[in-house]
Every structure is written in C-alpha cells, then in structure tokens.
Design an enzyme around this catalytic site. Structure first.
Site, PDB file in Angstrom:
ATOM      1  N   SER A  15      35.620  24.859  47.672  1.00 13.56           N
ATOM      2  CA  SER A  15      35.561  24.655  49.126  1.00 13.56           C
ATOM      3  C   SER A  15      35.365  25.984  49.863  1.00 13.56           C
ATOM      4  CB  SER A  15      36.856  24.003  49.612  1.00 13.56           C
ATOM      5  OG  SER A  15      36.868  24.000  51.016  1.00 13.56           O
ATOM      6  N   THR A  62      38.930  16.442  52.372  1.00 13.55           N
ATOM      7  CA  THR A  62      37.598  16.306  51.800  1.00 13.55           C
ATOM      8  C   THR A  62      37.630  15.349  50.612  1.00 13.55           C
ATOM      9  OG1 THR A  62      35.661  17.556  51.091  1.00 13.55           O
ATOM     10  CG2 THR A  62      37.774  18.447  50.413  1.00 13.55           C
ATOM     11  N   LYS A  66      38.975  11.123  52.166  1.00 17.50           N
ATOM     12  CA  LYS A  66      38.780  10.903  53.607  1.00 17.50           C
ATOM     13  C   LYS A  66      39.188   9.491  54.066  1.00 17.50           C
ATOM     14  CE  LYS A  66      35.033  14.240  54.299  1.00 17.50           C
ATOM     15  NZ  LYS A  66      33.689  14.446  54.847  1.00 17.50           N
TER      16      LYS A  66
END
Ligand code: ATR
Length: 272
Positions: A15, A62, A66
C-alpha cells in the site's frame, strides 16, 4: 500523543497510503502517525473496533474489506451508501463510526482538476460492474455527462448497477458486444482484467478522435489498458495513480479538515 491513522487491508505491504499521508501531514503541518495494518480475514471487525478503542482517529480500508467496513459503519455518507463499500472510517465525537467512500470523488477530481477533462456533456463509457465500478458510477453521473454507458462482460450486472442509479441521471447498460459502432469521449476501465495483464474484449474504434482513456488501476509500467488507449491514439491515456492520491486527499480532508495539495505527491509517486 499524535493522532493515529492507518490503512487496513490484506495484503497490505504494497500500500502506498502511508507514504501519501505522511507527505500530506508534512506538507500541511498536521501532527499524525499513519500505519499499515494487516487485517485478519476472519476478525476484521474486531481489529477495527480495537483500533478505535485504542484511540485511533481514522482508517482507510482496502481490499478485501470495503464491503465489511460498509456493514460495520454506524452511519454512511451518500457515496458509501450507493457504493455499498467504505474506504474511509472516521470516529465521531460520540464514539460511533462514520463510513465514507472517496473513490468516486477521487476519480472525478483527478480527471477534472488535475487533467482539465470536461465530463459535463461528454460521452462516457464505464467498463465493469463490480466493486470498482460501483464506487465511481454515481460520482460520474453527478457530472451530468451527455451519455453514460456502463458495459460489462456479464451484461446483467451492468443492468443491476444501472437500475440502482435510477433517478440520478441518464445512464444505459450493455454487454461488451454492444459497443460495436459506438463512440465515446472517455473510456474508463473499472474491470479486474488488468490483474491478469488483460483488457476487456472491446472493439477498436470506439474511442472518439481526441478522446481519453482512464484505467482505475495503476502500475509502475503502463497498464494493459493504458497501452490499449495509446494504440487507439487517445489524447490522454491515464492510469489510476492520480485517483489514488486524490481519494487519499479526500480522506485526509474528512479527518483533518485540511485539504492537502496533491500535485507534488502525485509527482513524487510518478517519479518513483
Ligand atoms: P472489483 O472490486 O475490482 O470491481 P469485482 O467486484 O470482482 O472486482 O469485479 C470485477 C469486474 O471486472 C467485473 O465487472 C468483471 O466482469 P464480470 O461481472 O463479467 O465477471 C470484470 N472482469 C474481470 N475480468 C475481466 C476480463 N478478463 N474481461 C472483462 N471483464 C472482466
């Protein structure tokens, strides 16, 4: 103690959110820490509740959490309600959790502000009808394009998505085979085909002269869809890096009430 924020996902090591939010914090002078959390596939909800109980102020959520974050939130923003997915959680003063989705606004801001793309009055093709497409469809329609066509390999999923947009603007649905002979000013790829370095099976010639291509995915190399856009002589063929930074900026704004400048952060990530 500095205010704590984090991104939670699984996997999470790749990420870019910690880097983006650290840059925003430095630029705006906001005192905060932003971490990565590897969410437990079984106990995601427990991890989130614990983070906030321990004083955490906000989370980005993420893949693959979600939808679970959407289910967990006590109240939802309009975009999150429509998308049935949450990428930003905020703790409210009474301790409740508010869920927001900043993906659609991130895409629209990248296109309209960073790239000066006029969505209003344009003919837009949105490819895909899964989570990524659901996250951006309503925000695109809000820009009042002349046409919005949502086309998916499985056309019934596009039909369902369009039915949910009823009353919000003029939008059609179709299968990929229905695209022959049509032309669009902007083609947005929200399918997962790029995960296998593929593109959806769409015909050549559907991009209008001077038209643009946008892939929600991003990668250090041009994505398969960006490459397709170039082969169609797109005036611009963009990947989703700008959207990534813009959706993060919107989360930062929701949490801190301060809007960071995104251009320098996009430039740093592009250079890397
Ligand atoms: P995401 O959250 O990334 O949208 P998803 O909800 O699983 O993931 O949805 C994947 C989307 O990509 C769907 O629209 C899927 O089409 P189907 O509904 O027909 O499965 C689309 N997709 C995945 N691989 C594709 C491919 N090779 N060609 C075209 N569309 C593809």
């Amino acid at each position: 103690m500095r205010n704590r924020y984090a991104v939670i996902g699984n996997p999470i090591e790749h990420s870019k959110s910690p880097q983006i939010h650290a840059a925003f914090a430095k630029q705006t002078g906001e005192k905060l820490v932003y971490e990565r959390i590897l969410g437990d596939l079984q106990y995601f909800e427990r991890d989130v509740i614990r983070f906030f109980q321990q004083g955490g102020r906000g989370l980005n959520v993420t893949v693959p959490f979600k939808v679970r974050a959407w289910q967990l939130a006590d109240m939802l923003g309009r975009e999150a309600q429509f998308a049935e997915a949450v990428n930003t959680l905020l703790r409210m003063p009474d301790g409740s959790l508010r869920g927001e989705n900043t993906d659609g606004i991130g895409l629209v801001r990248d296109l309209t502000i960073n790239h000066h793309c006029l969505l209003n009055g344009s003919r837009i093709l949105l490819l895909g009808a899964g989570g990524a497409a659901k996250g951006v469809a309503a925000s695109l329609l809000e820009q009042e394009p002349a046409q919005l066509l949502i086309a998916n390999r499985t056309s019934s999923s596009a039909q369902q998505l369009v039915q949910r947009l009823a009353g919000q603007g003029s939008v059609e649905w179709g299968g990929l085979e229905d695209l022959e002979g049509r032309q669009f000013d902007l083609i947005i790829n929200a399918t997962a085909a790029g995960l296998n370095a593929e593109i959806p099976a769409i015909p050549d010639g559907i991009l209008a002269p001077g038209g643009w291509v946008y892939d929600l995915m991003y990668s250090s190399e041009p994505t398969a869809f960006v490459t397709w856009g170039r082969s169609q002589r797109a005036a611009k063929s963009l990947d989703g890096l700008g959207m990534l930074v813009e959706q993060a900026a919107e989360s930062f704004f929701l949490w801190r009430g301060v809007r960071p400048e995104t251009a320098p952060v996009i430039a740093i990530l592009s250079a890397a």
